[in-house]
Design an enzyme around this catalytic site. Sequence first.
Site, PDB file in Angstrom:
ATOM      1  N   CYS A   1       0.819  -1.219   0.000  1.00 36.77           N
ATOM      2  CA  CYS A   1       0.000   0.000   0.000  1.00 36.77           C
ATOM      3  C   CYS A   1       0.851   1.266   0.000  1.00 36.77           C
ATOM      4  O   CYS A   1       1.335   1.712   1.047  1.00 36.77           O
ATOM      5  CB  CYS A   1      -0.934  -0.021   1.211  1.00 36.77           C
ATOM      6  SG  CYS A   1      -1.977   1.438   1.295  1.00 36.77           S
TER       7      CYS A   1
ATOM      8  N   CYS B   1      -0.635   4.083   2.100  1.00 38.60           N
ATOM      9  CA  CYS B   1      -0.428   3.972   3.554  1.00 38.60           C
ATOM     10  C   CYS B   1       1.030   4.242   3.920  1.00 38.60           C
ATOM     11  O   CYS B   1       1.305   4.879   4.930  1.00 38.60           O
ATOM     12  CB  CYS B   1      -0.777   2.564   4.048  1.00 38.60           C
ATOM     13  SG  CYS B   1      -2.202   1.809   3.277  1.00 38.60           S
ATOM     14  N   ASP B   2       1.964   3.734   3.133  1.00 39.26           N
ATOM     15  CA  ASP B   2       3.360   3.688   3.574  1.00 39.26           C
ATOM     16  C   ASP B   2       4.321   4.560   2.769  1.00 39.26           C
ATOM     17  O   ASP B   2       5.491   4.690   3.142  1.00 39.26           O
ATOM     18  CB  ASP B   2       3.869   2.228   3.504  1.00 39.26           C
ATOM     19  CG  ASP B   2       3.045   1.317   4.394  1.00 39.26           C
ATOM     20  OD1 ASP B   2       2.586   1.794   5.442  1.00 39.26           O
ATOM     21  OD2 ASP B   2       2.859   0.139   4.040  1.00 39.26           O
TER      22      ASP B   2
END
Length: 314
Positions: free
Chosen positions: A137, A140-141
């Site tokens: 992701c 997200c990261d």
Amino acid sequence: MSSSPIENVIIVGTGCAGLTAAIYAARANLEPLVIEGNQPGGQLTTTSEVENYPGFENGIDGFTLMDQMRKQAKRFGTRFLQGQIKKVDFGQSPYLISTGEKGFRARAVIISTGASPRLLGLESEKLLFGGGGVTTCATCDGAFYRDMDVVVVGGGDSACEEALFLTRFCSKVTLIHRRDELRASQIMQDRVFANKKIEVLWDTVVEDILGAEEKAVRGVRLRNTKTNKVTQLPCKGVFMAIGHIPNTQPFAGSLDLDEDGYILPVSGSQVKTRFPGIYAAGDCVDHVYRQAITAAGMGCQAAIDAERWLAEQE
Ligand code: NAP
């Protein structure tokens, strides 16, 4: 389990398919119960900008879209419950479904459990997943990899989207694809090829992810599938974007699944299973289109079919 009330319809999953089914079922006064699963909002909550969902001229971020759908479903009386369905018994009516600790009974069930990211299956990938630098992701990261070199594995729309997103933070993004042409849509390919921060390595597979001993990615070992030449590429992050596996394990003994685990609808319908009153919608059944809008459409179909089927039973 037998003392639980009999629900009109239980919807399993809260991606586009499940929440759209909930909106329709709730507006039909069926008071649906939705079992949320372990990723409320589904895959779109890990997407950045959704540009192709109709009605949003300038796009909408995935989290907001799903949050709006959930609120819309709730407004019409949908009840939500956190839990992971582990077991089902479709051999009797009302149908039984269970989280292991808690059982539920329902006259109709809509399965919209979606799909989870596929991984390569390497031992190093398992060891480094999450905090070690392997992830699925970018949204997200990605920000953790500011000014670093990263790789994205895959050649579809997801891989291109991840690669493009990562260029906002990373110094260089190498897209590693096993063939010599991308599977992604033309518009995504054009954007990737136009972005100077992205380099595409063709005909290349990841044989190993380096850094397991240090618990932090330091590179990948690559093999060119045409020349068999093995090389190492230093990087700090590995973003896997090689497709998805349908979340249908709890239904394997009951519903008909295809060889990849997708639920097989009966002929003539996209959403009806071989059990009357049990429907499947979205990425757990659709391996062809897999779009937010098609999942939403299938959720709508499933809810309308469930409503009609329940009315026939009265
Ligand atoms: P996908 O289209 O199935 O692409 C998966 C990619 O991973 C393919 O390029 C495939 O290679 C590669 N791959 C699969 N297994 C592999 C392995 N073991 N090792 C190395 N590479 C492997 O999946 P996706 O990109 O997640 O997209 C899924 C659906 O969502 C598609 O319909 C897509 O259009 C849609 N989507 C749309 C958008 C958008 O419109 N903005 C964004 C994301 C996703 P091959 O090509 O060789 O098979």
